[in-house]
Design a protein around this motif. Structure first.
Motif, PDB file in Angstrom:
ATOM      1  N   GLY A 272       0.815  -1.215   0.000  1.00 15.83           N
ATOM      2  CA  GLY A 272       0.000   0.000   0.000  1.00 15.83           C
ATOM      3  C   GLY A 272       0.845   1.259   0.000  1.00 15.83           C
ATOM      4  N   ASP A 273       1.845   1.303   0.881  1.00 14.16           N
ATOM      5  CA  ASP A 273       2.749   2.460   0.926  1.00 14.16           C
ATOM      6  C   ASP A 273       3.503   2.597  -0.397  1.00 14.16           C
ATOM      7  OD1 ASP A 273       1.973   2.916   3.541  1.00 14.16           O
ATOM      8  OD2 ASP A 273       3.689   1.859   4.415  1.00 14.16           O
ATOM      9  N   ASP A 274       3.931   1.466  -0.939  1.00 17.08           N
ATOM     10  CA  ASP A 274       4.681   1.506  -2.192  1.00 17.08           C
ATOM     11  C   ASP A 274       3.816   1.974  -3.363  1.00 17.08           C
ATOM     12  OD1 ASP A 274       7.061   0.732  -1.069  1.00 17.08           O
ATOM     13  OD2 ASP A 274       6.774  -1.404  -1.466  1.00 17.08           O
ATOM     14  N   PHE A 275       2.527   1.625  -3.341  1.00 20.51           N
ATOM     15  CA  PHE A 275       1.644   2.088  -4.411  1.00 20.51           C
ATOM     16  C   PHE A 275       1.571   3.616  -4.406  1.00 20.51           C
ATOM     17  CE2 PHE A 275      -2.621   3.519  -5.726  1.00 20.51           C
ATOM     18  CZ  PHE A 275      -2.550   3.171  -7.067  1.00 20.51           C
ATOM     19  N   ALA A 276       1.440   4.199  -3.223  1.00 21.73           N
ATOM     20  CA  ALA A 276       1.388   5.666  -3.124  1.00 21.73           C
ATOM     21  C   ALA A 276       2.682   6.290  -3.635  1.00 21.73           C
ATOM     22  CB  ALA A 276       1.126   6.071  -1.674  1.00 21.73           C
ATOM     23  N   LYS A 277       3.819   5.675  -3.297  1.00 18.79           N
ATOM     24  CA  LYS A 277       5.115   6.200  -3.768  1.00 18.79           C
ATOM     25  C   LYS A 277       5.236   6.090  -5.286  1.00 18.79           C
ATOM     26  CE  LYS A 277       7.599   4.830   0.440  1.00 18.79           C
ATOM     27  NZ  LYS A 277       8.602   3.857   0.966  1.00 18.79           N
ATOM     28  N   MET A 278       4.768   4.957  -5.831  1.00 19.99           N
ATOM     29  CA  MET A 278       4.863   4.735  -7.272  1.00 19.99           C
ATOM     30  C   MET A 278       3.999   5.740  -8.030  1.00 19.99           C
ATOM     31  SD  MET A 278       4.619   1.085  -9.251  1.00 19.99           S
ATOM     32  CE  MET A 278       3.128   0.616  -8.380  1.00 19.99           C
ATOM     33  N   LYS A 279       2.805   5.980  -7.499  1.00 20.27           N
ATOM     34  CA  LYS A 279       1.904   6.939  -8.134  1.00 20.27           C
ATOM     35  C   LYS A 279       2.513   8.353  -8.109  1.00 20.27           C
ATOM     36  CE  LYS A 279      -3.020   8.120  -8.144  1.00 20.27           C
ATOM     37  NZ  LYS A 279      -2.876   9.576  -8.120  1.00 20.27           N
ATOM     38  N   ALA A 280       3.102   8.713  -6.965  1.00 27.39           N
ATOM     39  CA  ALA A 280       3.740  10.028  -6.861  1.00 27.39           C
ATOM     40  C   ALA A 280       4.927  10.144  -7.808  1.00 27.39           C
ATOM     41  CB  ALA A 280       4.187  10.266  -5.419  1.00 27.39           C
ATOM     42  N   ALA A 281       5.694   9.060  -7.951  1.00 22.77           N
ATOM     43  CA  ALA A 281       6.853   9.078  -8.850  1.00 22.77           C
ATOM     44  C   ALA A 281       6.413   9.258 -10.299  1.00 22.77           C
ATOM     45  CB  ALA A 281       7.651   7.786  -8.691  1.00 22.77           C
ATOM     46  N   ARG A 282       5.316   8.604 -10.682  1.00 18.85           N
ATOM     47  CA  ARG A 282       4.839   8.774 -12.056  1.00 18.85           C
ATOM     48  C   ARG A 282       4.319  10.182 -12.277  1.00 18.85           C
ATOM     49  NH1 ARG A 282       0.779   4.550 -14.843  1.00 18.85           N
ATOM     50  NH2 ARG A 282      -0.780   5.462 -13.476  1.00 18.85           N
ATOM     51  N   ASP A 283       3.619  10.720 -11.310  1.00 19.85           N
ATOM     52  CA  ASP A 283       3.119  12.100 -11.440  1.00 19.85           C
ATOM     53  C   ASP A 283       4.275  13.079 -11.629  1.00 19.85           C
ATOM     54  OD1 ASP A 283       0.548  11.180 -11.162  1.00 19.85           O
ATOM     55  OD2 ASP A 283       0.341  11.740  -9.057  1.00 19.85           O
ATOM     56  N   LEU A 284       5.365  12.865 -10.886  1.00 19.52           N
ATOM     57  CA  LEU A 284       6.534  13.740 -11.025  1.00 19.52           C
ATOM     58  C   LEU A 284       7.162  13.589 -12.407  1.00 19.52           C
ATOM     59  CD1 LEU A 284       8.412  13.429  -7.597  1.00 19.52           C
ATOM     60  CD2 LEU A 284       7.515  15.532  -8.628  1.00 19.52           C
ATOM     61  N   LYS A 285       7.220  12.358 -12.892  1.00 22.80           N
ATOM     62  CA  LYS A 285       7.819  12.096 -14.204  1.00 22.80           C
ATOM     63  C   LYS A 285       6.998  12.767 -15.307  1.00 22.80           C
ATOM     64  CE  LYS A 285       9.544   8.143 -16.872  1.00 22.80           C
ATOM     65  NZ  LYS A 285       9.638   6.668 -16.903  1.00 22.80           N
ATOM     66  N   ILE A 286       5.677  12.680 -15.183  1.00 28.13           N
ATOM     67  CA  ILE A 286       4.797  13.318 -16.174  1.00 28.13           C
ATOM     68  C   ILE A 286       4.944  14.838 -16.125  1.00 28.13           C
ATOM     69  CG2 ILE A 286       2.370  13.757 -16.772  1.00 28.13           C
ATOM     70  CD1 ILE A 286       1.805  10.862 -15.830  1.00 28.13           C
TER      71      ILE A 286
END
Length: 311
Positions: free
Chosen positions: A288-302
């Motif tokens: 769950g924590d990792d999903f939030a981090k992954m989503k934030a990382a993709r948002d930053l990349k975009i």
């Protein structure tokens, strides 16, 4: 004079960094009681996960659908092998009830291999996702599927259409070790499955994991990372293989935390959105924590790719 019975080689003692305490908390007992009441299997128990005490204390459990009996016999896996029972039609609703009662923000759903089923069990994944969307619409859903041998294209299409948030399929080890460690599977078929998820829906996060300590070479692990990135895998997990019983594959090496940190640095340099690499890392550990981090990382990349706006 009779020959002496062969002496089994002593099992290698686990280093300090891999040892965990036996689970005793109230939260652990409550999670186990809920799973028994709903007749649900968990990979936490069936695969003898070392993190079960920590995760179940927090009421995080990885549900294993399609029963508790696998049609394959991988050399690393503690799930029992045999002819499975019929698929439980109540299982999807029971998973949804468990998610609601545990108050899960993120759920991981995996399964045994069901080579006996015409679709490999893909339709049960779809039904579970649909039941969760009805019962707990705010819960994010991560699935960890088998390879759906010889049925993967149709299976992936059906599951992706149901729109899980994360699609995980583990490569498990390096190609050279597949004949002994994962004999029922094919490395490149698993890679094609991961590619297929992104082809059908690029917005779904993909995730894959490997175990180390099975005799793989460092450069072989680097090549697996490259193969995953070629398939556009977003998230790499890497953990230490632990021998569940003497009849399973032996541990060839206990990889040090420092070596895991080096692997993680290389993986991040190769472009994964997220990397989790420690001795105790497992596919759904801190999911769950990792999903939030992954989503934030993709948002930053975009955001980094967007053209700057004039002030």
């Amino acid at each position: 004079m009779s020959e002496a019975a062969p002496i089994a080689p002593p099992r290698v003692r686990k280093p300090e960094w891999i040892r965990v305490k036996a689970p005793t908390s109230t939260g652990f007992a409550q999670t186990r009681a809920l799973m028994r009441r709903l007749n649900l299997a968990t990979v936490c128990e069936e695969a003898a996960c070392p993190n079960i005490g920590e995760c179940w204390t927090k009421k995080h459990a990885t549900v294993m659908i399609l029963g508790d009996t696998c049609t394959r016999a991988c050399a690393f896996c503690n799930v029992k092998t045999g002819m499975p029972r019929a698929v439980d039609p109540l299982e999807p609703e029971h998973v949804a009830v468990a998610a609601a009662e545990l108050g899960l923000e993120h759920i991981v759903v995996t399964s045994v291999d069901r080579d006996d089923l015409p679709d490999g069990g893909a339709s049960q994944f779809v039904k579970v996702i649909e039941a969760l969307r009805r019962a707990t619409p705010s819960t994010t859903i991560e699935i960890l599927t088998p390879d759906f041998r010889n049925k993967s294209e149709a299976a992936v299409e059906a599951i992706v259409t149901a729109r899980p948030d994360v699609y995980n399929h583990n490569l498990e080890t390096v190609p050279r070790l597949y004949p002994t460690i994962r004999p029922g599977a094919r490395y490149y078929a698993s890679l094609r499955l991961l590619e297929s998820v992104k082809r059908h829906d690029p917005t779904i996060f993909t995730k894959s994991g490997v175990m180390v300590g099975l005799g793989e070479q460092r450069l072989e692990v680097h090549q697996v990372m490259d193969d995953m990135r070629s398939a556009d895998v977003d998230f790499l997990t890497m953990g230490q293989y632990l021998q569940p019983t003497p009849r399973h594959a032996s541990v060839e090496e206990f990889v040090t935390p420092q070596a895991f940190a080096a692997y993680a640095a290389i993986a991040r340099a190769k472009g994964f959105l997220l990397v989790a690499a420690t001795p105790l890392t497992r596919s759904s550990y801190h999911a769950g924590d990792d999903f939030a981090k992954m989503k934030a990382a993709r948002d930053l990349k975009i955001a980094a790719k967007l053209p700057a706006t004039a002030s």
